[in-house]
Design an enzyme around this catalytic site. Structure first.
Site, PDB file in Angstrom:
ATOM      1  N   THR A 141       0.803  -1.221   0.000  1.00 36.84           N
ATOM      2  CA  THR A 141       0.000   0.000   0.000  1.00 36.84           C
ATOM      3  C   THR A 141       0.840   1.277   0.000  1.00 36.84           C
ATOM      4  OG1 THR A 141      -0.286  -0.594   2.337  1.00 36.84           O
ATOM      5  CG2 THR A 141      -2.202  -0.811   0.911  1.00 36.84           C
ATOM      6  N   GLU A 142       2.125   1.185   0.299  1.00 34.25           N
ATOM      7  CA  GLU A 142       3.046   2.303   0.095  1.00 34.25           C
ATOM      8  C   GLU A 142       4.426   1.736  -0.175  1.00 34.25           C
ATOM      9  OE1 GLU A 142       3.364   5.346   3.106  1.00 34.25           O
ATOM     10  OE2 GLU A 142       1.202   5.411   3.440  1.00 34.25           O
ATOM     11  N   ASN A 143       5.107   2.351  -1.126  1.00 31.28           N
ATOM     12  CA  ASN A 143       6.508   2.036  -1.384  1.00 31.28           C
ATOM     13  C   ASN A 143       7.074   3.178  -2.211  1.00 31.28           C
ATOM     14  OD1 ASN A 143       8.481   0.229  -3.594  1.00 31.28           O
ATOM     15  ND2 ASN A 143       8.904   0.177  -1.410  1.00 31.28           N
TER      16      ASN A 143
END
Length: 483
Positions: free
Chosen positions: A397-399
């Site tokens: 969901t975040e990178n």
């Protein structure tokens, strides 16, 4: 299932910045925190102010089009609690039931409660978020909506008052159980109003950040900026309960999947041949990762944060896991720091993970970002493998990477997506990859100095300027697909 390629934004970090200051949200804890004179003078915060930001509030259609032009099919955003309810909702009386441990088991929110909440809501902001979501659906995006991304209304959490006098402060955020009840009211209202435009719900984004930086690291510039292990322990349990009760509230009005987004950080012992360092890494995992993973997915709740679980079935509430991954931790043993938190027998080793120097090389010869975070793609694989133990749908969901000159980012994206592909090839069902971020943003206490965007933003004109190498790299990867 279709693989989701997306980008992420949170409300506080992206929304403000319109030239006439008509869309400022002055009712969040972070709004007050970043302009506090003590914080600025002592360099706990940058002095940059969010109202100078990128103005996604007005320019969301432009940002959505940029995402569409990248070939993306999913978009993740936050609805800001303090915009929906700028003033208290305490007057809306709901029934609360408890279990044998004294924890909240059920919060009954009736239709008339929602109608009362509707009288208190800021309908201009409700309509704004509806318009944002309608535009995303019109463009064909699958929508992921987060309900709490680090910020709280000032009437829920007044960090300046908490720091000044913890015992007497009236609004102590996640330390106080009343926050659970008010959060669930807000969540129920949002599910009732917005469900037709939402495909995936997330209750929290990175709840352990609130705990670790707010109550155990007073020098990093995170509200309320106090050292209080007892408060940290209460905030952990209260957020676990809040997730479960918010899950139940959403399910009253929505059939969509409800998950939680965690920054699962793999910890490696500084010396893998030293049993103390190995144990330190295990304790880091138990504290930072497993407290939430075990509670919401298996109903195993560590009430005293000692590594001992109590089975509490009504807290086993989760459909999917979001993994926010940036880098790892390398830890070494220390003697227990806090009587209230005996698991904390670890400290990060300087130079590795989040403890590196900006724009340098780690001791393992890995580059570091503008933030000083070590580039370590294998950690995405290892952290997601941990999430997979719980047999839920998983999304990255975040990178992303803070890289204003766009030197490291193209390779960073390639190497981390390669780890996603390796997971899938090895039988781990990863359903999507979301890059942080589409555009530059307001990076909390660091302000505008840290640049994560695929698109640079001119803070005067608000023009979105592509960082061409990264934009072209991500677009090419999306076009080729994950298989």
């Amino acid at each position: 299932m279709e693989f989701y390629w997306g980008v992420v934004q949170s409300a506080f970090q992206f929304e403000m910045g319109d030239p006439y200051r008509k869309n400022i949200d002055t009712r969040s804890d972070w709004w007050h925190w970043v302009r506090d004179p003590y914080n600025i003078k002592n360099e706990l915060v940058s002095g940059d102010l969010p109202e100078e930001g990128i103005n996604n509030y007005d320019l969301y259609e432009i940002d959505h089009r940029l995402a569409k032009d990248l070939g993306l099919n999913a978009y993740q955003l936050t609805i800001e609690w303090s915009r929906i309810f700028p003033c208290p909702t305490f007057s809306v009386d709901v029934k609360v039931e408890r279990d044998g441990y004294g924890l909240i088991k059920r919060i009954k929110i009736k239709k008339e409660n929602l109608e009362e909440l509707d009288q208190l809501a800021n309908h201009r902001e409700v309509e704004h978020y509806l318009n944002v979501l309608r535009n995303l659906k019109k463009l064909g995006f699958t929508t992921f909506v987060t309900l709490n991304h680090q910020t709280n209304p000032i009437w829920i959490h007044d960090p300046i008052a908490v720091r000044a006098n913890f015992q007497k402060a009236r609004a102590r955020g996640w330390v106080d159980e009343k926050t659970i009840v008010e959060f669930v009211k807000y969540v129920a209202y949002v599910a009732w109003k917005f469900d037709q435009y939402v495909d995936y719900w997330a209750t929290f984004d990175e709840p352990m950040v609130t705990v670790e930086l707010g109550y155990l690291a007073p020098y990093v510039g995170w509200p309320p900026g106090i050292l209080n292990p007892s408060a940290a322990k209460r905030a952990i349990i209260n957020q676990i309960v809040a997730h479960a009760k918010a899950y139940d509230a959403i399910k009253e009005y929505s059939s969509k999947p409800v998950g939680i987004i965690l920054n699962i950080i793999p910890a490696y012992p500084f010396d893998p041949n030293d049993p103390k360092h190995v144990k330190a890494a295990e304790n880091y995992d138990l504290f930072h990762n497993r407290l939430f993973l075990e509670a919401v997915n298996r109903g195993n709740v560590d009430l005293e944060v000692t590594g001992e679980y109590t089975k509490i079935p009504h807290l086993k509430r989760n459909d999917w896991i979001g993994n926010n991954y940036y880098t790892r931790e390398v830890v070494k043993h220390i003697e227990p720091k806090y009587e209230e938190l005996p698991l904390v027998t670890f400290v990060g080793v300087e130079g590795y993970g989040y403890s590196g120097n900006p724009n340098s090389i780690s001791p393992d010869n890995n580059p570091t970002s503008d933030f000083g975070w070590e580039v370590f793609p294998q950690g995405l694989y290892d952290s997601t493998l941990e999430a997979a133990e719980y047999k839920k749908d998983i999304f990255i969901t975040e990178n992303g990477i803070a890289d204003s000159k766009d030197i490291l980012r193209p390779r960073y994206i390639v190497d981390h997506v390669r780890e996603v592909k390796r997971l899938i090839e090895n039988g781990i069902k990863v359903g999507g990859y979301f890059h942080w971020a589409l555009t530059d943003n307001y990076e909390w206490a660091m302000g505008f100095k840290i640049r994560f965007g695929l698109y640079e933003v001119d803070l005067i004109t608000k023009e979105r300027i592509p960082r061409r190498k990264s934009v072209e790299t991500y677009k090419m990867i999306v076009a080729e697909g994950i298989e």
